[in-house]
Write an enzyme that holds these catalytic residues in place. Structure first.
Site, mmCIF file in Angstrom:
data_model
loop_
_atom_site.group_PDB
_atom_site.id
_atom_site.type_symbol
_atom_site.label_atom_id
_atom_site.label_comp_id
_atom_site.label_asym_id
_atom_site.label_seq_id
_atom_site.Cartn_x
_atom_site.Cartn_y
_atom_site.Cartn_z
ATOM 1 N N PHE A 57 0.808 -1.224 0.000
ATOM 2 C CA PHE A 57 0.000 0.000 0.000
ATOM 3 C C PHE A 57 0.841 1.274 0.000
ATOM 4 O O PHE A 57 0.288 2.383 -0.022
ATOM 5 C CB PHE A 57 -0.971 0.010 1.194
ATOM 6 N N HIS A 115 -4.771 12.173 10.188
ATOM 7 C CA HIS A 115 -3.630 11.411 10.709
ATOM 8 C C HIS A 115 -3.217 12.051 12.020
ATOM 9 O O HIS A 115 -3.258 13.273 12.169
ATOM 10 C CB HIS A 115 -2.443 11.475 9.737
#
Length: 149
Positions: A57, A115
């Site tokens: 990923f 995040h």
């Protein structure tokens, strides 16, 4: 007081969620000591996500985070790292508690809006990666005596 790094990701910026997300942290009593909108270049993205290099990923993650501006910020307060992570919710929005940022706004694990540093050590590293010392403010708030004393 502890500091942590937060980043509103491209999906949060594109969906107009910046103000709502920042307001949640301010309402919780955190002080914003650094805030800027930036477009992350590939080199910075690779440094930021270096621990994932070689994973399947990694390339899609770097492509996504460099695709649109993000809002980088540093907040300060009691247990900033842990409390911010609690407010964000689980990385996978499907597993995030209702009312958390990701539980409310996240779409999927790749588009989860925000995040946040996962430890005080990560916070120091990420803050240094995205902010210079002169971009971080030191100031007091009248609120401090009500929240921290």
């Amino acid at each position: 007081m502890e500091r942590t790094y937060l980043m509103i990701k491209p999906d949060g910026v594109q969906r107009g969620l910046v103000g709502e997300i920042i307001a949640r942290f301010e309402k919780r009593g955190f002080k914003i000591v650094g805030l800027k909108m930036i477009r992350i270049g590939r080199e910075l993205a690779e440094k930021h996500y270096g621990e994932h290099k070689g994973k399947p990923f990694f390339e899609p993650l770097v492509g996504y985070i460099t695709s649109s501006p993000v809002v980088a910020m540093v907040i300060e307060g009691k247990n900033a790292v842990g409390a911010a992570r609690e407010m964000m919710g689980a990385t996978d929005p499907l597993k995030a508690a209702p009312g958390t940022i990701r539980g409310t706004y996240g779409i999927d694990i790749g588009r989860n809006v925000i995040h946040g540093s996962d430890s005080p050590a990560s916070a120091q590293r990420e803050i240094a990666l995205f902010f210079s010392a002169d971009e971080l403010m030191e100031y007091g708030l009248e609120l401090d005596r009500w929240v921290y004393e």
